[in-house]
Design a protein around this motif. Structure first.
Motif, PDB file in Angstrom:
ATOM      1  N   SER A   1       0.832  -1.215   0.000  1.00 30.43           N
ATOM      2  CA  SER A   1       0.000   0.000   0.000  1.00 30.43           C
ATOM      3  C   SER A   1       0.858   1.253   0.000  1.00 30.43           C
ATOM      4  O   SER A   1       0.563   2.229  -0.699  1.00 30.43           O
ATOM      5  CB  SER A   1      -0.925   0.004   1.217  1.00 30.43           C
TER       6      SER A   1
ATOM      7  N   SER B   1       2.274   1.766  -3.475  1.00 35.73           N
ATOM      8  CA  SER B   1       1.226   2.239  -4.385  1.00 35.73           C
ATOM      9  C   SER B   1       0.881   3.693  -4.096  1.00 35.73           C
ATOM     10  O   SER B   1       0.700   4.501  -5.024  1.00 35.73           O
ATOM     11  CB  SER B   1      -0.021   1.372  -4.246  1.00 35.73           C
TER      12      SER B   1
ATOM     13  N   LEU C   1       7.160  -1.493  -5.411  1.00 35.05           N
ATOM     14  CA  LEU C   1       6.071  -2.448  -5.607  1.00 35.05           C
ATOM     15  C   LEU C   1       6.608  -3.865  -5.766  1.00 35.05           C
ATOM     16  O   LEU C   1       6.076  -4.820  -5.183  1.00 35.05           O
ATOM     17  CB  LEU C   1       5.254  -2.060  -6.839  1.00 35.05           C
TER      18      LEU C   1
END
Length: 445
Positions: free
Chosen positions: A159, A162, A295
């Motif tokens: 998270s 992102s 990521l």
């Protein structure tokens, strides 16, 4: 005695943390606040520069406002979080940030918005962000089992990665689409959502098992009730970190990596734009590669932790971080297209390895720290790790001026390699996995 953690099972096989009610609420709340935080990090300087026409000195003060709370607030936050329920404190911080950001469009509508006002709001938001940041790292071990820490940290790191990519892009787009100060309303809603989801957490354990599997004590709360000084609690937290050989080693290596990366950061931008003469739009693409690498790191962290013993994994990822940074000075030896490819590879590899390293270190530190020390341990770590970054950035500028950008980058990269050497020379290299408390033996008849 078995305790309910909210984690559902299919037969005897765990169904994963996505089915864990409290973790799911924590993840939703943290994802909302991460997106808001990254958007705010973009909108604040845009507001100062574009809307308020701030001077360079004022822009520098605004940038420094992001680091000061880590130095001045972290230890107090750790004591507070160890004395009180962490969930309630995180909710309070989210609500406070939402209200503070709401004050910006209100001040703009009333024609009261100024650079000093923005600085005050930025500093206060930073203080609450530090408390919430330490709290979110400290509450996870009180929600999930120790053997789920790597999975939980991986999902939260995914998270964060992102949010770093999308949140930053959205921040600039929303600022341009809406009137600058009005864009803060989006972040107010996101922080309010974070408070809502975090408030739904119901299973926070108090006084859970320590690192040896024994029942923990609510020592800090008892100290508070007995009138123990907050300064004594802060000193106890620092003493725990410096006195626990494993935690001390992990904090030291993180400090080393952050310090030398901070030295390289200001030098690298000048090196890329002036020495390599890479145009600005290409620089943007290169920097975006770090988000992609983060990521990748969040996705591969758990599989890598299953394939390699923990100690060797930490040495490997810390070493690859230093090796990756050497690709930047190597870019001077190749043609321009290959130089860009080297830079992209460096940012992807560096970010991926840093994320894998951070996830495993965070899980290991949490697993070996008693629950009543989680807040102070994380606070001390954040203060040390973030506190050296402004020092490193200043030294980086001085070093680049004194010896040139290329030698400064090489020295910073070699300095980063001190961290894996420290790990390789310590007992950490022999650790097989994140320790899990042993269950209590059943009483015999």
């Amino acid at each position: 005695m078995a305790t309910s953690t909210g984690k559902e099972r299919v037969g005897d096989v765990p169904s994963g943390l996505w089915r864990h009610r409290d973790f799911r609420n924590l993840w939703l709340g943290q994802t909302s606040s991460m997106f808001a935080a990254h958007m705010v990090a973009v909108i604040f300087p845009l507001l100062a520069s574009v809307s308020l026409k701030a001077s360079l000195f004022e822009m520098g003060l605004l940038s420094a406002a992001g680091y000061v709370p880590y130095i001045g607030v972290s230890l107090f936050a750790g004591v507070w979080l160890d004395r009180k329920p962490k969930r309630a404190i995180i909710v309070l911080c989210d609500i406070a940030r939402a209200l503070l950001l709401l004050a910006i469009p209100i001040a703009w509508w009333l024609d009261l918005l100024s650079v000093p006002t923005l600085l005050v709001v930025a500093l206060l938001v930073g203080c609450f962000s530090v408390v919430a940041d330490v709290g979110s790292a400290s509450i996870l071990p009180a929600l999930v089992e120790r053997d789920d820490l790597i999975e939980g940290n991986s999902k939260l790191e995914l998270s964060a990665s992102s949010a770093s990519i999308a949140g930053s892009a959205l921040g600039g787009g929303i600022f341009q689409l809406l009137a600058g100060p009005v864009s803060m309303l989006i972040n107010t809603v996101l922080f309010a959502l974070s408070a809502f989801f975090t408030a739904l957490i119901r299973g926070e354990r108090k006084g859970a098992e320590g690192s040896d599997g024994t029942q923990g004590t609510e020592g800090s709360e008892e100290g508070a009730e007995a009138g123990q000084s907050i300064w004594r609690d802060m000193a106890d937290g620092v003493a725990f970190v410096t006195g626990h050989v494993t935690v001390r080693t992990l904090v030291l290596t993180t400090l080393i990596i952050n310090f030398f990366m901070a030295i390289a950061e200001p030098v690298a931008l000048v090196f890329v734009t002036r020495t390599l003469d890479i145009p600005p739009y290409t620089v943007g693409l290169i920097l975006a590669a770090s988000g992609a690498g983060a990521l990748v790191g969040a996705v591969i962290a758990a599989p890598m932790s299953r394939l390699l013993p923990l100690g060797r994994l930490l040495v490997l990822t810390a070493a690859l971080t230093g090796v990756a940074s050497l690709l930047t000075p190597l870019a001077t030896l190749v043609p321009a297209p290959a130089a860009v490819a080297l830079m992209v590879a460096m940012y992807v590899l560096d970010a991926a390895m840093i994320v894998v390293y951070n996830i495993n270190v965070r899980s290991y530190r949490s697993a070996i720290t008693p629950d009543e020390m989680q807040g102070r341990m994380n606070a001390t770590n954040r203060m040390a790790g973030m506190g050296v970054m402004p020092i490193g950035a200043v030294l980086g500028g001085l070093l680049g001026t004194a010896v040139g950008t290329l030698p400064a980058l090489v020295l910073a990269s070699l300095g980063t390699l001190i961290a894996p050497l420290v790990l390789a020379c310590s007992h950490v290299r022999t650790v097989k996995r994140v320790p899990v408390p042993q269950p209590e033996a059943e009483p015999t008849a």
